[in-house]
Design a protein around this motif. Structure first.
Motif, PDB file in Angstrom:
ATOM      1  N   MET A   1     -93.561   3.154  70.751  1.00 59.97           N
ATOM      2  CA  MET A   1     -93.868   2.479  69.506  1.00 59.97           C
ATOM      3  C   MET A   1     -94.460   3.461  68.492  1.00 59.97           C
ATOM      4  O   MET A   1     -94.068   3.478  67.341  1.00 59.97           O
ATOM      5  CB  MET A   1     -94.824   1.323  69.789  1.00 59.97           C
ATOM      6  N   GLN A   2     -95.405   4.283  68.953  1.00 63.29           N
ATOM      7  CA  GLN A   2     -96.054   5.234  68.047  1.00 63.29           C
ATOM      8  C   GLN A   2     -95.046   6.266  67.550  1.00 63.29           C
ATOM      9  O   GLN A   2     -95.078   6.656  66.384  1.00 63.29           O
ATOM     10  CB  GLN A   2     -97.211   5.923  68.749  1.00 63.29           C
ATOM     11  N   TYR A   3     -94.139   6.689  68.411  1.00 58.84           N
ATOM     12  CA  TYR A   3     -93.130   7.668  68.036  1.00 58.84           C
ATOM     13  C   TYR A   3     -92.223   7.120  66.929  1.00 58.84           C
ATOM     14  O   TYR A   3     -91.859   7.839  66.002  1.00 58.84           O
ATOM     15  CB  TYR A   3     -92.311   8.064  69.263  1.00 58.84           C
ATOM     16  N   ALA A   4     -91.875   5.840  67.007  1.00 55.50           N
ATOM     17  CA  ALA A   4     -91.018   5.216  65.995  1.00 55.50           C
ATOM     18  C   ALA A   4     -91.738   5.150  64.655  1.00 55.50           C
ATOM     19  O   ALA A   4     -91.131   5.397  63.605  1.00 55.50           O
ATOM     20  CB  ALA A   4     -90.597   3.824  66.444  1.00 55.50           C
ATOM     21  N   LEU A   5     -93.022   4.848  64.660  1.00 58.67           N
ATOM     22  CA  LEU A   5     -93.788   4.790  63.415  1.00 58.67           C
ATOM     23  C   LEU A   5     -93.936   6.167  62.788  1.00 58.67           C
ATOM     24  O   LEU A   5     -93.853   6.321  61.562  1.00 58.67           O
ATOM     25  CB  LEU A   5     -95.159   4.166  63.660  1.00 58.67           C
ATOM     26  N   ASN A   7     -91.821   8.662  63.201  1.00 54.27           N
ATOM     27  CA  ASN A   7     -90.497   8.989  62.669  1.00 54.27           C
ATOM     28  C   ASN A   7     -90.247   8.291  61.337  1.00 54.27           C
ATOM     29  O   ASN A   7     -89.676   8.879  60.425  1.00 54.27           O
ATOM     30  CB  ASN A   7     -89.403   8.617  63.664  1.00 54.27           C
ATOM     31  N   LEU A   8     -90.681   7.050  61.228  1.00 54.07           N
ATOM     32  CA  LEU A   8     -90.539   6.316  59.974  1.00 54.07           C
ATOM     33  C   LEU A   8     -91.353   6.985  58.865  1.00 54.07           C
ATOM     34  O   LEU A   8     -90.863   7.158  57.747  1.00 54.07           O
ATOM     35  CB  LEU A   8     -90.977   4.862  60.150  1.00 54.07           C
ATOM     36  N   THR A  11     -89.624  10.145  57.796  1.00 57.87           N
ATOM     37  CA  THR A  11     -88.438   9.829  57.007  1.00 57.87           C
ATOM     38  C   THR A  11     -88.818   9.449  55.577  1.00 57.87           C
ATOM     39  O   THR A  11     -88.175   9.890  54.623  1.00 57.87           O
ATOM     40  CB  THR A  11     -87.641   8.686  57.671  1.00 57.87           C
TER      41      THR A  11
END
Length: 96
Positions: A1-5, A7-8, A11
């Protein structure tokens, strides 16, 4: 979850980086009369880029001294964006 945030966030920072670059290039093209702001497409694009960048650039411009018509606030903003990206990456152990 933290990795996705993260990455967002990276971006968003990267996209905003390109918006600032596009605004700077377009301001040069307008200043040297390469593109004409009387064109609806150019005018719309210029308004969109200004709407996205001006709220962030205005405080930077208010702090910077006058350099005889040369605006270096986009450069300062690009450096700040890179610094923010490096700080976030450093805090998370080199992700990104």
């Amino acid at each position: 979850m933290q990795y996705a945030l993260v990455n967002l966030l990276f971006t968003i920072i990267d996209l905003y980086w390109w918006v600032v670059i596009a605004m700077a290039v377009m301001s040069w093209l307008i200043a040297f009369d390469v593109v004409n702001t009387r064109s609806r497409v150019v005018y719309s694009l210029w308004n969109a880029l200004n709407a996205l960048t001006e709220p962030v650039l205005r405080p930077i411009r208010s702090v910077l001294p006058s350099l005889g018509g040369m605006d270096i606030s986009p450069i300062i903003l690009l450096l700040a964006l890179q610094f923010l990206r490096n700080v976030v990456a450093g805090q998370l152990g080199g992700i990104g």
